[in-house]
Design a protein around this motif. Structure first.
Motif, PDB file in Angstrom:
ATOM      1  N   GLY A 256      11.254  32.234 -11.017  1.00 52.30           N
ATOM      2  CA  GLY A 256       9.855  31.200 -10.488  1.00 52.30           C
ATOM      3  C   GLY A 256      10.274  30.743  -9.201  1.00 52.30           C
ATOM      4  O   GLY A 256       9.458  29.225  -8.802  1.00 52.30           O
ATOM      5  N   MET A 257      11.106  30.090  -8.965  1.00 47.93           N
ATOM      6  CA  MET A 257      11.629  29.045  -8.066  1.00 47.93           C
ATOM      7  C   MET A 257      11.540  29.538  -6.748  1.00 47.93           C
ATOM      8  O   MET A 257      11.728  30.956  -5.825  1.00 47.93           O
ATOM      9  CB  MET A 257      12.625  28.520  -8.697  1.00 47.93           C
ATOM     10  N   PRO A 258      10.733  29.375  -5.720  1.00 50.19           N
ATOM     11  CA  PRO A 258       9.786  30.105  -4.195  1.00 50.19           C
ATOM     12  C   PRO A 258      11.721  29.550  -3.355  1.00 50.19           C
ATOM     13  O   PRO A 258      12.176  28.605  -3.323  1.00 50.19           O
ATOM     14  CB  PRO A 258       8.982  29.032  -3.780  1.00 50.19           C
ATOM     15  N   GLY A 259      11.512  30.276  -2.813  1.00 48.54           N
ATOM     16  CA  GLY A 259      12.522  30.362  -1.568  1.00 48.54           C
ATOM     17  C   GLY A 259      12.853  29.430  -0.753  1.00 48.54           C
ATOM     18  O   GLY A 259      13.428  29.047  -0.266  1.00 48.54           O
ATOM     19  N   SER A 260      11.696  28.664  -0.566  1.00 47.77           N
ATOM     20  CA  SER A 260      11.461  27.884   0.528  1.00 47.77           C
ATOM     21  C   SER A 260      12.069  26.363   0.298  1.00 47.77           C
ATOM     22  O   SER A 260      12.425  25.283   0.429  1.00 47.77           O
ATOM     23  CB  SER A 260      10.190  27.445   0.801  1.00 47.77           C
ATOM     24  N   GLN A 261      11.879  26.591  -1.452  1.00 55.73           N
ATOM     25  CA  GLN A 261      12.342  25.568  -2.345  1.00 55.73           C
ATOM     26  C   GLN A 261      14.013  25.729  -1.823  1.00 55.73           C
ATOM     27  O   GLN A 261      15.146  23.863  -1.696  1.00 55.73           O
ATOM     28  CB  GLN A 261      12.458  24.942  -3.927  1.00 55.73           C
ATOM     29  N   LEU A 262      14.899  26.339  -2.073  1.00 56.12           N
ATOM     30  CA  LEU A 262      16.408  27.034  -1.936  1.00 56.12           C
ATOM     31  C   LEU A 262      17.144  26.316   0.041  1.00 56.12           C
ATOM     32  O   LEU A 262      17.513  25.412  -0.459  1.00 56.12           O
ATOM     33  CB  LEU A 262      16.480  27.991  -2.485  1.00 56.12           C
ATOM     34  N   ASP A 263      15.745  26.683   0.679  1.00 58.89           N
ATOM     35  CA  ASP A 263      16.144  26.448   1.917  1.00 58.89           C
ATOM     36  C   ASP A 263      16.069  25.201   2.150  1.00 58.89           C
ATOM     37  O   ASP A 263      16.897  24.531   3.341  1.00 58.89           O
ATOM     38  CB  ASP A 263      14.792  27.508   2.993  1.00 58.89           C
ATOM     39  N   ALA A 264      15.035  24.372   2.270  1.00 63.44           N
ATOM     40  CA  ALA A 264      15.066  23.252   1.763  1.00 63.44           C
ATOM     41  C   ALA A 264      15.825  22.224   0.872  1.00 63.44           C
ATOM     42  O   ALA A 264      16.438  21.788   2.226  1.00 63.44           O
ATOM     43  CB  ALA A 264      13.735  22.184   1.331  1.00 63.44           C
ATOM     44  N   THR A 265      16.520  23.096   0.088  1.00 56.22           N
ATOM     45  CA  THR A 265      17.890  22.343  -0.414  1.00 56.22           C
ATOM     46  C   THR A 265      19.155  22.135   0.283  1.00 56.22           C
ATOM     47  O   THR A 265      19.437  21.665   0.623  1.00 56.22           O
ATOM     48  CB  THR A 265      18.118  22.521  -1.684  1.00 56.22           C
TER      49      THR A 265
ATOM     50  N   GLU B 242      15.771  12.380   2.871  1.00 56.73           N
ATOM     51  CA  GLU B 242      15.713  13.244   2.101  1.00 56.73           C
ATOM     52  C   GLU B 242      16.237  14.086   0.516  1.00 56.73           C
ATOM     53  O   GLU B 242      15.724  15.052   0.345  1.00 56.73           O
ATOM     54  CB  GLU B 242      15.133  14.821   2.826  1.00 56.73           C
ATOM     55  N   PHE B 243      17.012  13.463   1.102  1.00 56.43           N
ATOM     56  CA  PHE B 243      18.683  14.083  -0.117  1.00 56.43           C
ATOM     57  C   PHE B 243      18.052  13.625  -0.912  1.00 56.43           C
ATOM     58  O   PHE B 243      17.932  14.469  -2.086  1.00 56.43           O
ATOM     59  CB  PHE B 243      19.698  13.237   0.445  1.00 56.43           C
TER      60      PHE B 243
ATOM     61  N   SER C 284      13.874  17.636  -6.696  1.00 54.86           N
ATOM     62  CA  SER C 284      13.441  18.339  -7.093  1.00 54.86           C
ATOM     63  C   SER C 284      14.504  20.178  -7.373  1.00 54.86           C
ATOM     64  O   SER C 284      14.243  20.264  -8.634  1.00 54.86           O
ATOM     65  CB  SER C 284      12.866  18.569  -5.993  1.00 54.86           C
ATOM     66  N   TYR C 285      15.308  19.838  -6.893  1.00 54.00           N
ATOM     67  CA  TYR C 285      16.062  21.322  -6.988  1.00 54.00           C
ATOM     68  C   TYR C 285      16.577  21.157  -8.951  1.00 54.00           C
ATOM     69  O   TYR C 285      16.051  22.433  -9.472  1.00 54.00           O
ATOM     70  CB  TYR C 285      16.942  21.331  -6.374  1.00 54.00           C
ATOM     71  N   LEU C 286      17.236  19.881  -8.712  1.00 51.59           N
ATOM     72  CA  LEU C 286      17.554  19.791 -10.756  1.00 51.59           C
ATOM     73  C   LEU C 286      16.676  20.096 -11.328  1.00 51.59           C
ATOM     74  O   LEU C 286      17.322  20.760 -12.285  1.00 51.59           O
ATOM     75  CB  LEU C 286      18.388  18.395  -9.830  1.00 51.59           C
ATOM     76  N   ASP C 287      15.531  19.564 -11.348  1.00 51.23           N
ATOM     77  CA  ASP C 287      14.877  19.883 -12.476  1.00 51.23           C
ATOM     78  C   ASP C 287      14.002  21.615 -12.733  1.00 51.23           C
ATOM     79  O   ASP C 287      14.284  21.595 -13.275  1.00 51.23           O
ATOM     80  CB  ASP C 287      13.612  18.946 -11.956  1.00 51.23           C
ATOM     81  N   GLY C 288      13.922  21.548 -10.880  1.00 52.46           N
ATOM     82  CA  GLY C 288      13.672  23.334 -11.455  1.00 52.46           C
ATOM     83  C   GLY C 288      14.879  23.985 -11.579  1.00 52.46           C
ATOM     84  O   GLY C 288      14.366  25.003 -12.592  1.00 52.46           O
ATOM     85  N   VAL C 289      16.013  23.888 -11.916  1.00 54.80           N
ATOM     86  CA  VAL C 289      16.830  24.721 -12.264  1.00 54.80           C
ATOM     87  C   VAL C 289      17.488  24.597 -13.735  1.00 54.80           C
ATOM     88  O   VAL C 289      17.743  25.413 -14.286  1.00 54.80           O
ATOM     89  CB  VAL C 289      18.139  24.441 -11.098  1.00 54.80           C
TER      90      VAL C 289
END
Length: 346
Positions: free
Chosen positions: A65-74, A155-156, A162-167
């Motif tokens: 469910g996590m979009p690739g765009s979120q990972l790229d931004a991270t 932005e860090f 956001s990534y921490l919450d998602g994973v």
């Protein structure tokens, strides 16, 4: 029984030749069935996860469910942070903070304590975000409390938070799948992960030309993770997994997938049924490598003892009970120089 002060397994880090195998050598499981309301679909995912974790200990998961765009931004936010001046990053040095948060400089980690060399990486450690008046934090618990954040890049903090919450949410789904695969109710682990010792390690591995590779000084040395499981994303190849024949197998990133591996705590919890597999990183990619290792541990006070479905008259418990917090902190003490230097001052 594992030694709490030296959990990492003593392996030969000097054998650097990895045999490249098809991706199918590490199983792939679509976990979308855990996100719906169909019990049969969830049970099927649980069975597939259990099979992979019993035989390999590593599995690629899709349908998370996590979009690739979120990972790229991270990864982009990480790259901009690690480009900052060393003096600026040192302001949040974990050695100064003396708890498991902040910047870990080069030479700050020895994942394989049996070898003399430090790992060739720098990192930033985050955990469960808790308020400054959290009682465990106020009592000096190094695993709990508020995170620390660099001011730059701007932005860090929002991107990594956001990534921490998602994973973290994906990890809770995986606990449900593991429970089902072990023949337990889906929510069996829920009350053991109410205030979990989660750790997000954002890591930068510099380029390491083959001619400069030294078995005592690689990206991260041969080790097994010590929490329940790890959810890994990486920008470049470099991860290698040690199979049961002693061969090193490349485990490159797969688009749209996380790599999940079982840790020693879950191996103990399941009486050895789920396998904690030794692995390492050598960055021969020719590029800077960034990875996000999310370690999911149980509550600090949780007791890790053999699960009821993992024992029987012919399969008695192999490990004595242990408090999860004692297990995790003793392993951190063995690997991180900030803990060793703190002990020396006492």
């Amino acid at each position: 029984m594992h030694d709490l002060q030296a959990n990492t397994r003593n392996l030969d880090r000097h054998d650097q030749a990895a045999r490249r195998l098809d991706f199918s050598e590490i199983p792939q499981v679509d976990i979308a069935g855990l996100r719906g309301g169909d019990p049969a679909a969830a049970a099927a995912v649980g069975a597939a996860l259990a099979e992979a974790m019993e035989t390999v200990g590593f599995v690629y998961v899709t349908g998370h469910g996590m979009p690739g765009s979120q990972l790229d931004a991270t990864f982009e936010a990480m790259a901009r942070y690690f480009e900052r001046p060393e003096a600026e990053k040192a302001g949040l040095d974990i050695h100064k903070l003396a708890r498991h948060r902040g910047y870990v400089p080069f030479e700050g980690l020895h994942a394989d304590p049996h070898e003399g060399g430090a790992d060739l990486q720098e990192a930033f450690e985050l955990g469960l975000e808790l308020p400054a008046d959290d009682p465990d934090y106020l009592a000096g618990n190094m695993m709990y409390g508020p995170n620390v954040w660099p001011e730059r890049p701007a932005e860090f903090r929002p991107v990594l938070s956001s990534y921490l919450d998602g994973v973290h949410a994906i990890g809770r789904l995986l606990f449900h799948g593991i429970a089902l695969g072990l023949g337990l109710p889906k929510d069996w682990f829920d009350d053991k992960i109410g205030k979990p010792m989660i750790q997000l390690r954002a890591i930068h591995y510099p380029q390491q030309p083959p001619r400069e590779v030294d078995g005592r000084h690689i990206g991260i040395g041969a080790h097994s993770d010590y929490e329940c499981f790890t959810i890994l994303a990486a920008s470049q190849p470099g991860l290698q997994v040690r199979n049961r024949r002693g061969e090193w197998i490349d485990a490159p990133p797969l688009p749209g997938a996380f790599i999940i591996n079982i840790g020693d705590c879950m191996e103990r919890w399941t009486n050895g049924r789920l396998v904690s597999t030794v692995h390492r990183v050598i960055n021969r990619s020719g590029a800077e490598r960034y990875s996000l290792a999310f370690f999911f541990g149980a509550d600090y006070e949780a007791t890790i003892e053999c699960l009821p479905t993992c024992q029987g008259p012919d399969n008695p418990p192999k490990y004595p009970p242990v408090k999860a917090g004692d297990w995790t902190t003793s392993n951190i003490k063995a690997a991180y120089t900030y803990r060793a230097s703190e002990d020396a001052r006492r």
